[in-house]
Design an enzyme around this catalytic site. Structure first.
Site, PDB file in Angstrom:
ATOM      1  N   GLU A   1       0.841  -1.338  -0.106  1.00 40.48           N
ATOM      2  CA  GLU A   1       0.009  -0.036  -0.016  1.00 40.48           C
ATOM      3  C   GLU A   1       0.885   1.198  -0.057  1.00 40.48           C
ATOM      4  OE1 GLU A   1      -2.881  -0.269  -0.794  1.00 40.48           O
ATOM      5  OE2 GLU A   1      -3.823  -1.986   0.309  1.00 40.48           O
TER       6      GLU A   1
ATOM      7  N   HIS B   1      -7.248  -2.584   9.055  1.00 41.28           N
ATOM      8  CA  HIS B   1      -8.306  -3.355   8.680  1.00 41.28           C
ATOM      9  C   HIS B   1      -9.227  -3.553   9.771  1.00 41.28           C
ATOM     10  CE1 HIS B   1      -5.960  -5.294   4.863  1.00 41.28           C
ATOM     11  NE2 HIS B   1      -6.188  -3.879   4.742  1.00 41.28           N
TER      12      HIS B   1
ATOM     13  N   TYR C   1     -21.398  13.440  17.375  1.00 41.60           N
ATOM     14  CA  TYR C   1     -20.372  14.709  17.081  1.00 41.60           C
ATOM     15  C   TYR C   1     -19.075  14.420  17.030  1.00 41.60           C
ATOM     16  CZ  TYR C   1     -18.515  15.053  22.164  1.00 41.60           C
ATOM     17  OH  TYR C   1     -17.898  14.750  23.202  1.00 41.60           O
TER      18      TYR C   1
ATOM     19  N   HIS D   1      -2.848   2.779   8.591  1.00 35.80           N
ATOM     20  CA  HIS D   1      -3.815   2.165   7.746  1.00 35.80           C
ATOM     21  C   HIS D   1      -4.131   0.842   8.303  1.00 35.80           C
ATOM     22  CE1 HIS D   1      -5.928  -0.052   4.671  1.00 35.80           C
ATOM     23  NE2 HIS D   1      -4.919  -0.856   4.378  1.00 35.80           N
TER      24      HIS D   1
ATOM     25  N   TYR E   1     -10.125  22.099  20.078  1.00 40.68           N
ATOM     26  CA  TYR E   1     -10.068  20.908  20.781  1.00 40.68           C
ATOM     27  C   TYR E   1      -8.803  20.263  21.075  1.00 40.68           C
ATOM     28  CZ  TYR E   1     -11.381  16.150  22.206  1.00 40.68           C
ATOM     29  OH  TYR E   1     -11.695  14.962  23.026  1.00 40.68           O
TER      30      TYR E   1
ATOM     31  N   HIS F   1     -12.434  -2.772   2.083  1.00 41.54           N
ATOM     32  CA  HIS F   1     -10.998  -2.869   2.494  1.00 41.54           C
ATOM     33  C   HIS F   1     -10.805  -2.339   3.978  1.00 41.54           C
ATOM     34  CE1 HIS F   1      -6.802  -1.789   0.628  1.00 41.54           C
ATOM     35  NE2 HIS F   1      -6.730  -2.369   2.216  1.00 41.54           N
TER      36      HIS F   1
END
Length: 233
Positions: free
Chosen positions: A76, A97, A116, A95, A211, A158
């Site tokens: 990837e 799964h 929210y 990344h 925040y 994915h």
């Protein structure tokens, strides 16, 4: 031979992978992690178990798609490359799964503002990128469209991808996205979630601009609105 500059950064990538799997948002070698470097970025090698990965197996890549050393980068790598090339604020990418995010990605639907905290991804929803085969240019292009104005998105059938200003915050965001997807999954099982309206999400996104920030300007803004306590001497 692999260039072993940035040894501390290479170790940090491995530590993030181990934390990613330990948190339960990833399993085996299915996900991947990268960190921007002065010459490009460092990314996990393809197919190497994280608990056995050594610093020389963290692959150095440049922003033209070249890599150095004996180990091939994650399949990837293109998604990571394209984020770093198009989003200068991205310093680290995670990344995964993760179970619920992946399950919802199979529905190929954006996650609406049922809570929210969906604003942590940067907008009023969590988009799902169109499907394409893993590791392809098409997938990367679909991902970039879904990430416009966002720091995270689902990848159809994915998983999910997130970026942040450092490894810790990118991992935090990936964990938060999975938690939101789990919550949305449960809410949909119980009924039809009541969504927050655009005006409320605009207010939430404005509040998210301060925040978690400790800088004086952000604090002053929150204090002026009456939504932060005033510091006493």
């Amino acid at each position: 031979m692999a260039r072993l500059g940035n040894l501390k950064s290479r170790k940090a990538v491995i530590e993030t992978c181990l934390a990613m799997n330990a948190s339960g948002i990833n399993q085996g070698t299915s996900g991947n992690v990268s960190l921007r470097s002065d010459k490009g970025f460092l990314i996990t090698a393809s197919g190497v178990p994280y608990d056995a990965m050594t610093p020389d197996q963290v692959v150095e890549m440049d922003l033209d798609g070249g890599y150095y050393g004996e180990w091939a980068p994650s399949s990837e790598w293109r998604m990571h490359l394209d984020i770093y090339r198009s989003r200068p604020e991205a310093q680290a990418i995670v990344h995964t799964h993760s179970t619920h995010a992946t399950a919802l990605s199979c529905l190929r639907k954006d996650i609406p503002p049922f809570h929210y905290m969906i604003a942590v991804a940067g907008g009023a929803d969590l988009r799902c990128a169109d499907y394409a085969t893993f590791g392809t240019k098409e997938l990367s292009e679909n991902m970039l469209r879904a990430l416009e104005g966002r720091k995270a998105c689902l990848l159809a059938n994915h998983g999910t991808i997130c970026f942040g200003p450092n490894l810790a915050k990118a991992l935090w965001l990936a964990i938060e996205v999975e938690a939101l997807c789990h919550q949305y999954f449960l809410a949909c099982e119980a009924g039809e979630p009541i969504l927050l309206d655009p005006a409320e999400m605009a207010r939430v996104l404005d509040k998210f601009s301060t925040y978690g920030k400790q800088d004086a300007e952000a604090l002053a803004k929150a204090q002026a609105s009456g939504e932060a306590p005033v510091k006493r001497d």
